[in-house]
Every structure is written in structure tokens, then in C-alpha cells.
Design a protein around this motif. Sequence first.
Motif, short mmCIF file in Angstrom:
data_model
loop_
_atom_site.label_atom_id
_atom_site.label_comp_id
_atom_site.label_asym_id
_atom_site.label_seq_id
_atom_site.Cartn_x
_atom_site.Cartn_y
_atom_site.Cartn_z
N GLU A 1 0.83 -1.22 0.00
CA GLU A 1 0.00 0.00 0.00
C GLU A 1 0.86 1.26 0.00
N GLN A 2 1.82 1.30 0.91
CA GLN A 2 2.67 2.50 1.02
C GLN A 2 3.52 2.68 -0.23
N TYR A 3 3.99 1.57 -0.75
CA TYR A 3 4.86 1.63 -1.93
C TYR A 3 4.13 2.27 -3.11
N PHE A 4 2.94 1.77 -3.40
CA PHE A 4 2.23 2.30 -4.58
C PHE A 4 1.75 3.73 -4.34
N GLU A 5 1.45 4.06 -3.09
CA GLU A 5 1.09 5.45 -2.79
C GLU A 5 2.26 6.39 -3.12
N LEU A 6 3.46 5.97 -2.75
CA LEU A 6 4.63 6.80 -3.04
C LEU A 6 4.94 6.84 -4.54
N VAL A 7 4.75 5.73 -5.23
CA VAL A 7 4.97 5.73 -6.68
C VAL A 7 4.05 6.75 -7.34
N ARG A 8 2.82 6.81 -6.88
CA ARG A 8 1.86 7.75 -7.47
C ARG A 8 2.18 9.20 -7.11
N GLU A 9 2.64 9.42 -5.90
CA GLU A 9 2.68 10.80 -5.40
C GLU A 9 4.07 11.41 -5.30
N GLU A 10 5.11 10.59 -5.19
CA GLU A 10 6.42 11.19 -4.90
C GLU A 10 7.54 10.64 -5.77
N CYS A 11 7.21 10.00 -6.85
CA CYS A 11 8.26 9.32 -7.62
C CYS A 11 9.02 10.29 -8.52
N THR A 12 10.33 10.22 -8.43
CA THR A 12 11.24 10.87 -9.37
C THR A 12 12.17 9.78 -9.88
N PRO A 13 11.90 9.25 -11.06
CA PRO A 13 12.61 8.03 -11.48
C PRO A 13 14.12 8.21 -11.56
N ILE A 14 14.82 7.20 -11.10
CA ILE A 14 16.28 7.21 -11.22
C ILE A 14 16.68 6.82 -12.63
#
Lengths: 414, 109
Positions: free
Chosen positions: A218-231
Motif C-alpha cells: 500500500e505504502q509503496y504504490f502510494e509513493l509511486v503515485r505521489e512522490e516518484c522521481t525516477p532514477i
Amino acid sequence: MKFGLFFEHQLPRPYDRDDWDPDAEHQVMKHALDQVELADRLGFDYVFEVEHHFLEEYSHSSAPEVFLAAASQRTKQIRLGHGIALMPPRYNHPARVAERIATLDLVSDGRVEFGTGESASEMELGGFGVPREEKKLMWEEATRECVKMMTQSPYPGYEGAYFGMPPRNVIPKPLQKPHPPLWVASSRRETTMVAARLGMGSLGFAFETPEEAHERVEQYFELVREECTPIGVAINPALAVLSSLSCFETDAEAVEKGKEGTQFFSYSLGYYYSPLGAAHEPSKTHIYRRFIDTPEEQRMGILGGRGFGGFGGGDEEVEPEDEVKRALWRAAKRGGCIGSPDFVRDTLRKYEDAHLDVMIFVAQAGARKHEDVMDSIYRFGTKVLPEFQERHAMHERWRAEQLAGVEFPVNSSI
Amino acid sequence: MAKVDRIQDERLRISMQAAHTSLRAGDHADVVQRAGEAYIELLRRKPELLQGEGFQRQMRIFMFPRLGAHLEVEGGIPVRVAFDRQHFGFTEAVTYYEFAVDNLVREGL
């Protein structure tokens, strides 16, 4: 949910001898290739191969790119994962990693999973002069630049804190565009959250319970949606966790054939990642003998918080609070997917309900017999795996909902 | 709901929300400082976490990531965050941030 095999190439010394049989390392490699080939035929999705150095008995897998290249020529569909490639430049220059990953991707027709990490054992960090307190910075810098080397022509060059190189075209380029799926080893929960923010898959080598996996997903996908800056250029939203596999007709047979290997896996891992490992005497310390000579109820004391001063153990029924040690304790104590097909199926359904993407199995561990490992892989592949494959489309739909609105390119094999 | 919003103590929640803002803004040293202070505050309010045998107490302190910062200890109790360097990477800052938030939530603060 998808499934993979995880290889350390464990090789305990014979109990009654100080050194291995001269053919032992040869055999463990050949057996592992047989196991991968079988897994490929049965429809397993992944093989992940570690990179470790100097960890006698625990892992004789120091050149995973060679093993995976061999596996690529004996298999057709299974994906070939580095689990993981050590990224601090003192282990591997980033350009050399980029070259190897791309070459493996080419010879395997685009089946590479690019797992990255740092390592944490003193034997490895000290062996290559990697400062523990800077290893994460080294990983971040090297991984970011390595992906650029795979995707930019020419690579414009770089002067960083831990390596530098002039402009060069790093060749070959990988077959998968823009680059193979990216992963990072996540032994600690914090690193899973790093993975989400960087758009990387999380290779959770931590033996999580289904409840923990659910929360992390749950937390992982929330962060992917909201805070991701791809490396990288493309993201790989994915979570994998590790379990032990010993699947036989009855629970009793599975425990009989799988228990010691699982315990040795955890014991030797705990050994190298504890102060004991830092004091390891190369070519002298006989880990398997110490393991066997320690009463079974005390073996996991090394992992339980009170055992670091020795193998005395203590209160083994109390879970350690520290996340890493707790994971190791659980791996040994609970045994993971050790049981009959029904037991293994029921266990895995809980992870499936938690929306886990990949379960990776340690099948080869300790002194388990090759024939038993093959038998276990075959039984799982024929009696458990098919129903999960049939349900995977439901998981794909769930993932699509989770990733709705995410605009980054995706390269993921889930 | 973001995990930071589950911190019940208002002062700690506001501090960690500020740490999150610093994380997004690239002020990684501030993230490390706030995470360390929050963890020290947790141990101060829950002294039972530092009880037990010497090793267990050590582990509580040792669990704090050592990625360019560590906890200075006086009388067996962490009292301040000490920086081994001034520059921190993004992933290091995330590690400190997530460590602090997770511990605060798990311990019910």
C-alpha cells in the motif's frame, strides 16, 4: 503473483573435513543450472542470482553475470535477475556493469532484470575498501549513472564523488528499451520506500509476513503515485519478497528435507552480517561444523539479539525487535514455504491477497541434496504454480488501477 | 493517508511533516537532523525501549542508520545527532526519514 528462484550457491564444508571436495564448486554450479532449466520448463518467471564476495559456505556466487549468461543459453522464457549487482564503484565500475547488463540482455533476447544494491557484510565492504557509511551514496551515484550509460549515446561523462570518466559511448546497449527493469535490494523497510520514490522494484530480502507485505504494498504504490522521481528512464513498480521453498508430498517430509538447509541459510547469513562475520578467518572458520555442533534450539540465537556474543541463543521464542534480525529469525523459525502443496498454496494465497508481485524462493540452501531440490521445484511447479498463473490477470488489473495517472514510462515484467 | 499523518504527537508530527517538505526541497541535512531529533525524543519518552541487557540497549541506538550521521550518547542515552559530514544524498535522507516516521508510528507517538 509471479514466482522466482533465488540462488546464493550455498556450499557448506563437509562436517568431518576442513575443506571441500575438489569438485564441489563445480557441482553446485552445474546443479544450479539444472534447477534453473527445470524451473524454466515449469513456467517459473524469474531466477535471481546474488553477487557476494568472500562469504565462504554462505555464498559462492561472486560472478552472477557468468552464471546468468550460462542460464540464458539453457532456458527460453525465464527472466534473468541480478539479485543484486553490487554498485559501489570499488566493487564494479559502473561502465562495466552497464556493459555486462547490456550484453546479458542481448544474449538472452531481452530477459534481464537489473537488480542493484550495496551489500552490508564487513567481509565484503572491508575486502573492497567500501566505507559502510558511504555505501548508499555510492550506490545512488553509480546506479543513476549506470542507467544513463545504457540509454545515452554517447554517455556525456561524469565527475562525481566516487567515480569519474570522460565522454564515451558505452556499448553495447541493452535489447530492452529504454533499459531492463530496475530493482534495488530492500532488506530494510526504509529501502522499499526509497525504491518507490525512485521508481524501482523492491527486492525485499526480508522474509516478510503477509500482513507486513500488505502494508508495504500500500505504502509503496502510494509513493509511486505521489512522490516518484525516477532514477532511470522507465519505472519498474514491483515488490518481491523472499521465502524458503521445500515442497514435498507431506508436511513432515518437507520439514525433514528442508529444515536444516533453511536453518543453515539463516545461520550463515546471520553469521556474516554480525560481528562474528567481521572476525571470520578466511579458509579456516568452519561455519557448517559450528552450526551442526550448536544444539538446534540454540542455533538461531545468533539471530535473536542475545546471540551475537556467541551461539548461546537465549530466549529464542521472543521475536527480535530489530527489523533485519527479526526477518532472519523468522526465516529460520517459520520456515517459509516448507510443507505439502496444500500448505504452500495456503501460505502463498495470503501474499497474493496482499497484492505482492513476486515471491522468490530459496530452494537450494545448506546441504540440501540436489535431487531433493529438483523434486521440490517440480512439485511446486506442477501442483501449486498453475493456479496462481491463472489468477495473475486479476493482479494485472489491480496494478493498472494502482498506477492510474502515473505518467512515467514503465518497463516491468510483472 | 500518508504515514507521517499517523503520528499522534502534534509537535513530532509537525516536525516530521517539515522534514518531508525538506526532503522534497532537497534539504537533506535538515531531514537527517529532524529524523534524529525525533528518534531521540522517542527514546526519551519511552525509556523502556532502552531497558534490558546491554546489547539490546546498544541495538536500539545502533538501529539508527549510520549513513553520515549518528547518535551521540551520554550515560547510555542518546542526546544529540552528530553529523559525520554535511552532505547527504536523497536516498540517505529518505532512509533517515522513513526510519523515524516508522518508529514513531509503531510506538504510538
